[in-house]
Design a protein around this motif. Sequence first.
Motif, mmCIF file in Angstrom:
data_model
loop_
_atom_site.group_PDB
_atom_site.id
_atom_site.type_symbol
_atom_site.label_atom_id
_atom_site.label_comp_id
_atom_site.label_asym_id
_atom_site.label_seq_id
_atom_site.Cartn_x
_atom_site.Cartn_y
_atom_site.Cartn_z
ATOM 1 N N GLU A 45 27.141 -41.553 -0.415
ATOM 2 C CA GLU A 45 26.060 -40.612 -0.738
ATOM 3 C C GLU A 45 26.388 -39.211 -0.225
ATOM 4 O OE1 GLU A 45 25.408 -43.648 0.229
ATOM 5 O OE2 GLU A 45 23.575 -44.434 -0.680
ATOM 6 N N THR A 71 26.884 -35.950 -2.399
ATOM 7 C CA THR A 71 25.959 -34.841 -2.171
ATOM 8 C C THR A 71 26.744 -33.536 -1.999
ATOM 9 O OG1 THR A 71 24.364 -36.310 -1.140
ATOM 10 C CG2 THR A 71 24.118 -33.973 -0.664
ATOM 11 N N LYS A 73 19.270 -31.122 1.085
ATOM 12 C CA LYS A 73 18.071 -31.952 0.879
ATOM 13 C C LYS A 73 17.482 -31.785 -0.525
ATOM 14 C CE LYS A 73 14.335 -29.178 2.987
ATOM 15 N NZ LYS A 73 14.975 -27.867 3.152
ATOM 16 N N MET A 74 17.970 -30.808 -1.247
ATOM 17 C CA MET A 74 17.529 -30.639 -2.627
ATOM 18 C C MET A 74 18.220 -31.670 -3.543
ATOM 19 S SD MET A 74 17.295 -26.900 -4.125
ATOM 20 C CE MET A 74 16.612 -26.493 -5.675
ATOM 21 N N GLN A 123 18.661 -35.024 -4.690
ATOM 22 C CA GLN A 123 17.952 -36.310 -4.600
ATOM 23 C C GLN A 123 18.752 -37.400 -5.302
ATOM 24 O OE1 GLN A 123 14.033 -35.808 -6.254
ATOM 25 N NE2 GLN A 123 13.865 -33.763 -5.331
ATOM 26 N N SER A 126 19.421 -41.560 -5.757
ATOM 27 C CA SER A 126 18.857 -42.896 -5.531
ATOM 28 C C SER A 126 19.703 -43.912 -6.291
ATOM 29 C CB SER A 126 17.398 -42.935 -6.003
ATOM 30 O OG SER A 126 17.338 -42.479 -7.325
ATOM 31 N N LEU A 148 21.297 -38.888 -9.921
ATOM 32 C CA LEU A 148 20.818 -37.592 -9.442
ATOM 33 C C LEU A 148 19.686 -37.114 -10.341
ATOM 34 C CD1 LEU A 148 21.286 -34.980 -7.665
ATOM 35 C CD2 LEU A 148 22.648 -34.137 -9.606
#
Length: 616
Positions: free
Chosen positions: A4, A8, A26-27, A29, A31, A43
Amino acid sequence: MQIEKQLTAGIVAAVKALYGADVPEKMVQLSATKKEFEGHLTLVVFPFLKMSRKAPEATAQEIGQHLVENMPEVAARFNVIKGFLNMVIADECWISLLAEIQNDGHFGLKPVTEESQLVMIEYSSPNTNKPLHLGHVRNNLLGWALAKVMEANGYKVVKTNIVNDRGIHICKSMLAWLKWGNGETPESTGKKGDHLIGDYYVAFDKHYRAELKELTDKFMAEGMDEEAAKERAEQESTLMQEARAMLVKWEQNDTEVRALWKRMNDWVYAGFDETYRALGVGFDKIYYESQTYLEGKSKVVEGLEKGIFYRREDGSVWADLTKEGLDEKLLLRSDGTSVYMTQDIGTAKLRYEDYPIDRMIYVVGNEQNYHFQVLSILLDKLGFKWGKDLVHFSYGMVELPNGKMKSREGTVVDADDLIEKMITDAREMSQDKVNKLEGISEEEETDIARIVGLGALKYFILKVDARKNMLFNPEESIDFNGNTGPFIQYTYARIRSILRKALLNTPAEDKQESAQLMLPTSGLSGSLSPKEIVLIQRLAAFGDSVQQAGSDYNVSVIANYCYDLAKEFNGFYHDFQILKEPDEQKRAVRLALCEAVAKVIKTGMGLLGIEVPERM
Ligand code: ARG
């Protein structure tokens, strides 16, 4: 590095390169990709539309393209579904994650350092008038596992026990032994000391009831109504009076009473030690009520002098907790003797003098919720800064299916009987099994039965959320299929057998002295199947489970993690060849997977206090 994190960083770089914007991590996202789409991580691109000034699909397309071109070792392919960018992670990335897992000697565990906080965990805490029972078994298993889990979360842990070794309960056993014991000892009877004392406790009760009945009948014959007759019988019972007189003598340090008390308690401790050893639990420091209750008394007197507590006309000392929404709590009786709460105040004081405790956890059944609520307030009032935040790890009752394994007195399930039964059942189970283990020694067979029997018991109890009441079913627990300890143990043993065979096939010069098989993980490559990737993902999540178990004080998280991992592995084992796989690279990856799964199962089960056998 975590996948991750790598991805990122890549996305942040992509947004910068494509749209010239600096975005905070942190922008981003990410999962897990939904099952119906291809991909591992998804994303959400909506936050980046402001920068791209393009439609969601086009933005996702551009970012995906950039990732695949610039970090092919992480991003293999992608597809776009509306504003969602589904990324397929490269096989080599999964393989290097697997290598990291395999090479990390403390995978999933946080190190304990000088700076680590100290957690004291109290568990077991028996009275000395009877043997341990099923409730203590749950308590001991939870306490031990919680200690392991806290350690795995980087805490220094001190395991402690408070033995309630004084009071009217033990005087009853002592008195009964004096009256009806004929000098019996554990040696002369061949009984475990705690069982012998328990028998006398039961004997006291039997005689006491008989005496009460006799007196009640007599008073009723004299014309009293039943209620009054019962009350008077209780007051006039000579047995109870004798037991009380004995307690007074004990408090006065009477030599004879103290000598008998010590002798009988030592029998009990020898018995408890055996049970603790069989369960595989232990303590760093044991406190005894006889050594702490006077401390408690003096703290109460101190509180009285400071006006925190008050004295009633009869001389008894109380705490008024009505402002806290509770009631009034007795702390010293009118004759000056202490109560259960008093010793807990003294014990807490001594513990905090002995250790720099940052957190105190009491593993005690939920029938004492109120007691610990009160204790917390009292300690706080007395000025102990840690009182307010003490943790009561409150667990529920455990029962057996009706009628099963009731002990002699017909009331409780004895811990020793239960342990023995589990081991016998495990032995029978393995004898039933068709493929009996070849060339197995009697000794190893005995050890496997012990490991499996205890594993079944421990796992069945620990897989349940501790707060809930539960029913322990011995038969169900020992099943080799389903969510059981033996199923997980069997999975482990199966993997170890595969690894042993693989080791036999490795060239002699690569063979290690120890049974531990170290597989080449650097330079592994080859294509992975979705099942293999899921297994690696599952492995990688171990640390999260450890952390969650620690922060929630919930050891069942680890149990269920181990089950899911074992289940996942069995699916993989069913679908793929391992030793027979002709492609050397693939075989090496699969063996590495096997080894990592075995390692994590062993670590996870170890946190629960459950051993795993090399074969079964
Ligand atoms: N010995 C007590 C009992 O059997 C439990 C003690 C629990 N611990 C404590 N600190 N009060 O009920």
